[in-house]
Structures are given as C-alpha cells and as structure tokens.
Scaffold this motif. Structure first.
Motif, PDB file in Angstrom:
ATOM      1  N   GLY A  67       0.823  -1.206   0.057  1.00  0.00           N
ATOM      2  CA  GLY A  67      -0.059  -0.047  -0.035  1.00  0.00           C
ATOM      3  C   GLY A  67       0.852   1.066  -0.074  1.00  0.00           C
ATOM      4  N   GLN A 102       2.312   1.616  -3.417  1.00  0.00           N
ATOM      5  CA  GLN A 102       1.597   2.575  -4.233  1.00  0.00           C
ATOM      6  C   GLN A 102       1.063   3.949  -3.983  1.00  0.00           C
ATOM      7  OE1 GLN A 102       1.277   0.804  -6.703  1.00  0.00           O
ATOM      8  NE2 GLN A 102      -0.577  -0.704  -7.130  1.00  0.00           N
ATOM      9  N   THR A 123      -5.341  -1.444  -6.683  1.00  0.00           N
ATOM     10  CA  THR A 123      -5.521  -2.318  -5.559  1.00  0.00           C
ATOM     11  C   THR A 123      -5.515  -3.588  -5.570  1.00  0.00           C
ATOM     12  OG1 THR A 123      -8.151  -2.345  -6.180  1.00  0.00           O
ATOM     13  CG2 THR A 123      -7.089  -0.219  -5.044  1.00  0.00           C
ATOM     14  N   THR A 124      -4.975  -4.203  -6.716  1.00  0.00           N
ATOM     15  CA  THR A 124      -5.238  -5.699  -6.715  1.00  0.00           C
ATOM     16  C   THR A 124      -3.848  -6.129  -5.897  1.00  0.00           C
ATOM     17  OG1 THR A 124      -5.818  -5.450  -9.141  1.00  0.00           O
ATOM     18  CG2 THR A 124      -4.752  -7.346  -8.538  1.00  0.00           C
ATOM     19  N   LEU A 163      -3.773  -6.259  -2.704  1.00  0.00           N
ATOM     20  CA  LEU A 163      -3.756  -5.443  -1.491  1.00  0.00           C
ATOM     21  C   LEU A 163      -4.667  -6.096  -0.520  1.00  0.00           C
ATOM     22  CD1 LEU A 163      -3.317  -1.706  -2.546  1.00  0.00           C
ATOM     23  CD2 LEU A 163      -1.337  -3.417  -2.035  1.00  0.00           C
ATOM     24  N   GLN A 181      -6.674  -1.537   0.547  1.00  0.00           N
ATOM     25  CA  GLN A 181      -7.135  -1.120  -0.475  1.00  0.00           C
ATOM     26  C   GLN A 181      -8.326   0.159  -0.236  1.00  0.00           C
ATOM     27  OE1 GLN A 181      -9.717  -4.137  -2.884  1.00  0.00           O
ATOM     28  NE2 GLN A 181      -8.119  -5.744  -2.827  1.00  0.00           N
ATOM     29  N   SER A 192      -9.711  -1.567 -13.818  1.00  0.00           N
ATOM     30  CA  SER A 192     -10.034  -2.452 -12.563  1.00  0.00           C
ATOM     31  C   SER A 192     -10.833  -3.668 -13.164  1.00  0.00           C
ATOM     32  CB  SER A 192     -10.599  -1.887 -11.410  1.00  0.00           C
ATOM     33  OG  SER A 192     -10.902  -2.721 -10.324  1.00  0.00           O
ATOM     34  N   VAL A 228     -14.659  -1.232  -7.033  1.00  0.00           N
ATOM     35  CA  VAL A 228     -13.833  -0.087  -7.251  1.00  0.00           C
ATOM     36  C   VAL A 228     -14.253   0.926  -8.263  1.00  0.00           C
ATOM     37  CG1 VAL A 228     -11.418   0.596  -8.028  1.00  0.00           C
ATOM     38  CG2 VAL A 228     -11.749  -1.532  -6.575  1.00  0.00           C
TER      39      VAL A 228
END
Length: 281
Positions: A180, A183, A204-205, A207, A212, A234, A239
């Motif tokens: 995280g 990112q 967010t993949t 996480l 996320q 996504s 999301v």
C-alpha cells in the motif's frame, strides 16, 4: 455542460493486435475469432477500435475481466506499447491538434514526463526499489528538466506528505515499504509535474481490503484536491462504482457498454455487464 467542453483526452479507434492476421480474421467484423484470438493464425486482437473521451476533473472507469484488453489500452496510452492503429489527442499537447501516437520518441517522452502520470499495478514497474522515495520523485522531475535540488526535494516532501508517507521515511527505499505504501509513493511520483491526466492500472489488486480502502480514499482525495482527470482500470466493479463518474465496460478487446456509472449500474444493457453488476449484489 460536459458535452460542450474540450476533452482532456480524446481517443479514436485505438487498435492493438499481436500478430499479422490472416484471411480468416482481417475482416473488420472478425466473426471467426475465438473471443479475441484467431485460431487460424494465432493473432490476438487485444484492443479493437476503442474510442472514448475524458473531460476535465472527471474519472473514467474501465472495467473488465482479465484478458479484456483494459491493461493493454493503458500501456498504449502511456506509450509502453505501440498502437497498431488509431489516434489520441491531449488538449494540453498542441491544444489537441496532434495525434500523440504519431509523435517522435522524443515528443512521447515529453508527454510522459510533463502531461501524464501513470500508476502501475505492480510497483516494480513504476518505482526504482533501491532509490529513496524522494529519489523516485526526483527522477521524474529531472526527466522533465528540473535541476534545482532544493526545490525538487521540497516538492517531493510535499507530495509524500500528501499521500501520507511519514516524514521520517521519505529517504527510505520503497523496497522496505508495504504494498500500500509503495502504491502511495507511485501516486506521488505520478503527480510530481502537475499532469492534467493520471492513468491508474489495477492499483488495488493484491492489497488487503483495509489497505485497498485507504488507497481508494487517497485517490478520491487527490481527485478532489487536484481536480485532475483520471482513467482507472479495474476488474472489480466495486472499485469503479466507488470512484468513476463514467464507466466503460470491456470484453474480448471491445467496448461493450459505456455510460454514466450510475446508469450502467442501475440499468446494464449487455449480459456481461449484468453479470458484473449482479456480482455486487
């Protein structure tokens, strides 16, 4: 009204294929394909005549299953791959009069360094893991022509604070950070030169759910504070529902549905979109 505005990004008939095609699949309808694959010659049609616009301050969501072409689309937009055909226009570049896909390698680097930011699904693709977080941002600033060390460091600290990287960790290398936090550093780096357009690919993949949520909250805050336009890819409609003003649904390299996110969610027209929406319920 949105339709009266000059789009930040306009994409027309973007096409990307892997392979030369054959008599069985060169027809524009490509009726003999197995999904987006030609069993006769092995050509993969990753993106087939994709057209869309992104307006000032809005978030366009692109949703679809693995292999739908959405990540290939992002690679083409950021020049990580060459398109097979098509056009794209950025209003910030030559006032939208020049097809950015047709520009020289030097001009494409200029567009990357000044007018776009990208956050990759895998932070290894977007960060130098052995550089400090400040060094990663400095690299992007240097590529855009900045040379004043003090101002670059101040800009880096400002951005890292904005994405909630603790002050005492700004000189640490991202390899020691959680997914995280990596990112977050990527997002700070992508924002360093005030780009009008930000591309986010499956950020967010992989996480944890709580992580996320914090990354999604950060994206919403950045969009609100910076008024930046975004394209967010996504496979997770949850999301897209949370972030996107408009949504484009992709399947087998094609756009099968496109509209306001609320409209797509409340009244999906394509059977595949209906399945995606049903999965949220």
């Amino acid at each position: 009204m949105k339709e009266m505005e000059q789009p930040v990004l306009s994409v027309r008939n973007l096409h990307k294929q892997y392979g030369s095609g054959c008599a069985a699949c060169r027809d524009a309808r490509r009726e003999r394909l197995l999904k987006n694959y030609c069993p006769a010659c092995g050509t993969v049609y990753a993106c087939q005549d994709i057209s869309f616009e992104v307006f000032g301050g809005e978030i366009l969501g692109v949703v679809g299953e693995s292999g739908s072409g959405k990540s290939t689309l992002m690679k083409c937009l950021y020049f990580d791959q060459e398109v097979s055909a098509g056009e794209a226009y950025l209003y910030a570049y030559q006032e939208g009069r020049q097809n950015i896909f047709a520009q020289s390698a030097q001009q494409k680097r200029y567009i990357q360094n000044h007018l776009m930011g990208k956050v990759y699904q895998n932070p290894l693709d977007g960060l130098r893991m052995n550089f400090s977080s400040l060094g990663n941002i400095g690299e992007k600033l240097i590529a855009a022509g900045h040379r004043h060390v003090g101002r670059m460091e101040a800009r880096g600290r400002e951005l890292l604070a904005h994405v909630n990287i603790p002050e005492y960790r700004v000189k640490e290398a991202p390899k020691s950070f959680s997914g995280g936090m990596q990112q977050r550093v990527q997002i700070a780096k992508a924002l360093s030169n005030h780009p009008p357009l930000l591309l986010l690919d499956e950020v967010t993949t992989g996480l944890d759910l709580s992580v996320q949520a914090s990354v999604l909250d950060l994206i919403k805050m950045i969009q609100r504070d910076f008024k930046i336009s975004m394209v967010i890819v996504s496979h997770d409609f949850g999301v897209i529902r949370m972030l996107a003003d408009r949504t484009m649904v992709m399947l087998d390299g094609r756009v099968i549905e496109h509209g306001l996110t609320d409209q797509v969610l409340e009244d999906p027209q394509h059977s595949y979109t209906q399945q995606l929406v049903q999965s949220l319920l």
